[in-house]
Enzyme design. Structure first.
Site, mmCIF file in Angstrom:
data_model
loop_
_atom_site.group_PDB
_atom_site.id
_atom_site.type_symbol
_atom_site.label_atom_id
_atom_site.label_comp_id
_atom_site.label_asym_id
_atom_site.label_seq_id
_atom_site.Cartn_x
_atom_site.Cartn_y
_atom_site.Cartn_z
ATOM 1 N N ASP A 217 10.630 36.096 5.220
ATOM 2 C CA ASP A 217 9.617 35.830 6.235
ATOM 3 C C ASP A 217 8.365 35.289 5.555
ATOM 4 O O ASP A 217 8.403 34.850 4.408
ATOM 5 C CB ASP A 217 9.294 37.112 7.021
ATOM 6 C CG ASP A 217 8.998 36.839 8.486
ATOM 7 O OD1 ASP A 217 7.982 36.159 8.777
ATOM 8 O OD2 ASP A 217 9.781 37.292 9.340
ATOM 9 N N HIS A 260 3.439 37.920 11.187
ATOM 10 C CA HIS A 260 4.845 38.047 11.545
ATOM 11 C C HIS A 260 5.647 38.878 10.546
ATOM 12 O O HIS A 260 6.279 39.881 10.913
ATOM 13 C CB HIS A 260 5.465 36.652 11.700
ATOM 14 C CG HIS A 260 6.821 36.643 12.312
ATOM 15 N ND1 HIS A 260 7.977 36.764 11.575
ATOM 16 C CD2 HIS A 260 7.212 36.510 13.595
ATOM 17 C CE1 HIS A 260 9.017 36.710 12.373
ATOM 18 N NE2 HIS A 260 8.592 36.565 13.615
ATOM 19 N N SER A 558 12.610 38.690 17.017
ATOM 20 C CA SER A 558 12.045 38.944 15.683
ATOM 21 C C SER A 558 11.777 40.415 15.474
ATOM 22 O O SER A 558 11.830 40.923 14.345
ATOM 23 C CB SER A 558 10.736 38.171 15.508
ATOM 24 O OG SER A 558 10.963 36.816 15.298
#
Length: 702
Positions: A217, A260, A558
């Site tokens: 990520d 994220h 996610s």
């Protein structure tokens, strides 16, 4: 400019990959054979597309992105994306099993040659030598590296005003912002633990201790430190890895500004606080291969990846670099957990005319050109909108590609054009015109690498048929973006993005359910895939509290993928010898509850991930082991309270008819045999589980 910063411009700055193309103003003549010129009229009455690539002469590069870069370099451009010292990193698609690819590429001056799979290598090639390299024996074609990670936080849910056919579309409302809470474990993420039911496992000391998890990520040091201040993450990960386009990053992995990847890590840590976390940031297939090798060297057993990727194969889990890399990781002993994608169809609003406008990230359909002008007509599967030759989106929607199912010889050749609304009219701002007719190795995929739009600027896609090939009658086309398109969007097939389409039992794709209700999220991608398989594999909690996430809630598939990764760590701690396929089977069959249609379906997969009951103390048999004497059970213990237990006595492992009480009087038939007992526990909403005692010594006579 360093290699890292050059590729970062293409991968991360925006979803609009920059190229200096505005000076090319003539209509394109893209054909490489008679009768296949580019469009001289535009779609839906728009002007013909401004040329965004040079004419493709015989022997020209098949990949339109490389063709453009090569033409710009010949024209004297010096600031070109990914070009360093007049050379560029490229992927080389070649015949499988060829052993002299390295020597062949070296003959035209290529350097840093690395073989990734049987059919794919990477090399740094002088821009001037690109055409020569593509003509080498055994080489199919050269292409810009396929990107395996989209820009973070692309603005999903924010729709621009449509100045054309649609009225203005409001932004999707943000989740309610939570006030910061006490600095203690459980305030953020407590809703995950309740939904997934980890309390009993944690109480039984199953926290993922000793299990190593790799996360692919993007990561922000500021967000990580903030989550650590609330005890929702360790002070630092156990290890980090970063690579862009084959080059190790010069900066720390904590360079991104988005939350994220940190939210992914936080979710894993909530579910499996004892697991060790390894972080990796990558951009291309080559980088991801390097990250897998790094994880393997550290003993990582679970890979958690909540990212999209550009199309690189047929989407049936059978071939393509993504399939090969996932299989490679599983062979190295790693379970691969991937988000299914947020490409599902959502309602956004009802117009003043009473028409419902749908939006999502995926379209699927067949070739239709009723007016025979060469432009495909998109059709609304719900019948709400008249067919149009343009599909509306916005520039920040990271384009995963146009793909069609013609993987044989003499392929149909389609091109993808992109328009933007500027100064009251549509203007062409990019295209992808790979030459599928140049050889069977050129995939039936188009991915624009030269967009000149930016931000939330509205764009529209249009598909041009460049060459009939073997005909359009059986062609099914797919268009996918990591973001939003609207009106002509589909649900079925939307779970077919790379890494989520795996056939490997050690690969898991994850859909998203609301953490409060267990109901599937509208955006959660769905199957079936191109080969008819059901996807996602499972679904898991999403939209839960997270101190590192924007608005303190982490949403999307996610969020579901790291929940499954954390659950897998708890299970692997309990069963440390399990292989990825065994662990994957358990997640699909036991560590979930069926949702939606009975059995496995294309919405929830095999069910929502929820921890099963576990036996924390096995039953024991006490008493004198002699015929005529009575044996009794020392009761077992379970991970949850309120469990109902049934017993079955066993003679040499086989049921003793009628022997189901807590005690058992030994019989003549038991002489010389070994007795044990099986306890079967049940609780509402949990799957029934059993545990058996050890066998006694041989029963003696009276």
């Amino acid at each position: 400019m360093s290699k890292t910063s050059a590729v970062a411009r293409r991968v991360l700055a925006t979803a609009a990959f920059v190229a200096l193309v505005a000076s090319l103003t003539t209509s394109p003549a893209l054909g490489d054979e008679p009768g296949t010129e580019g469009p001289t009229t535009g779609p839906d009455g728009a002007p013909p597309p401004v040329s965004v690539e040079p004419e493709a002469e015989d022997g020209a590069l098949a990949d339109s992105g490389l063709r453009q870069i090569h033409a710009d370099w010949l024209a004297g451009e010096t600031d070109l994306p990914d070009v360093v010292d007049d050379a560029i990193r490229v992927e080389v698609v070649h015949d499988p099993g060829v052993t002299d690819i390295g020597a062949a590429l070296a003959s035209v001056g290529a350097t840093d040659i690395v073989t990734l799979t049987d059919e794919l290598s990477v090399a740094t090639v002088a821009v001037a030598s690109l055409p020569d390299a593509e003509l080498l024996p055994g080489i199919g074609y050269l292409r810009l590296p396929v990107l395996v990670a989209p820009p973070v936080d692309p603005g999903v849910g924010v729709l621009p005003d449509d100045p054309g056919r649609l009225p203005g579309v409001p932004a999707e409302p943000s989740p309610q912002r939570l006030a910061p809470g006490p600095a203690e474990i459980g305030y953020y993420g407590d809703d995950i633990l309740k939904r997934v039911r980890t309390a009993g496992w944690h109480k039984a000391k199953y926290t993922g201790k000793g299990v190593k998890i790799g996360i692919v990520d993007y990561f922000s040091g500021v967000h990580w430190d903030y989550a650590y201040s609330y005890k929702d993450l360790p002070k630092r990960p156990t290890g980090v890895f970063c690579s862009f386009n084959g080059t190790t990053c010069t900066d720390s992995v904590f360079w991104n500004q988005g939350s994220h990847g940190v939210s992914v890590a936080e979710a894993i840590h909530d579910v499996a606080p004892g697991a060790k976390l390894y972080l990796a940031t990558v951009s291309t297939t080559e980088d991801l291969r390097r990250a897998i090798d790094y994880f393997a060297s550290k003993g990582v057993k679970i890979v958690s990846r909540s990212l999209a990727a550009q199309f690189d194969g047929p989407g049936d889990g059978s071939s393509g670099p993504s399939v090969d890399l996932l299989n490679y990781a599983v062979k190295k002993g790693m379970l691969w957990v991937n988000s299914a994608g947020n490409h599902g169809v959502r309602n956004t609003y009802v117009s003043s005319a009473g028409r419902t406008v749908y939006y999502g990230g995926y379209w699927r359909g067949t070739w239709t050109d009723q007016d025979e002008d060469g432009w495909m007509e998109f059709s609304d599967p719900r019948g709400n909108v008249l067919p149009s030759e343009m599909m509306t989106s916005y520039c920040n929607a990271w384009i995963q590609g146009l793909r069609w199912n013609d993987w044989g010889t003499n392929r149909t050749d389609y091109d993808l054009y992109v328009y933007a609304w500027r100064s009251g009219s549509w203007q062409a701002v990019g295209s992808s015109a790979n030459r599928q007719q140049s050889g069977p190795e050129v995939s039936p995929i188009e991915i624009p690498a030269n967009l000149t739009c930016s931000g939330n600027e509205e764009i529209r896609f249009a598909i041009w048929k460049h060459h009939d090939g073997n005909g359009t009658a059986n062609d099914t086309l797919e268009l996918m973006v990591n973001g939003l398109m609207w009106d002509y969007v589909s649900n079925a097939g939307s779970a077919g993005q790379p890494y989520a389409d795996s056939k490997n039992a050690g690969g898991i794709s994850v859909g998203a359910v609301n953490v409060s209700t267990g109901v599937i999220a509208e955006y959660s991608s769905r199957g079936p895939l191109n080969d008819g398989r059901k996807k996602p594999d499972v679904s898991a909690a999403s939209e839960f509290t997270s101190v590192s996430a924007s608005d303190f809630r982490f949403t999307g598939t996610s969020a579901g993928a790291p929940v499954v990764s954390g659950v897998a760590a708890l299970i692997l701690q309990k069963n440390p010898k399990w292989k990825p396929a065994t662990l994957g089977k358990y997640l699909r069959s036991t560590a979930n509850r069926d949702r939606g249609a009975k059995g496995t379906d294309n919405v929830y997969g095999s069910g929502e991930i929820r921890m099963p009951l576990i036996n924390t103390k096995k039953p024991k048999v006490s008493g004198t082991k002699r015929v005529g004497k009575k044996l009794k059970i020392i009761a077992p213990k379970w991970s949850e309270s309120g469990v109902k237990v049934k017993y079955q006595w066993l003679r040499n492992g086989k049921k003793i008819k009628g022997a189901t009480s807590k005690t058992y009087k030994l019989r003549t038939a038991d002489r010389g045999k070994r007795i044990s007992v099986k306890a079967t526990a049940s609780k509402s909403t949990y799957k029934t589980v059993s545990a058996a005692s050890a066998k006694t010594s041989k029963i003696k006579k009276k």
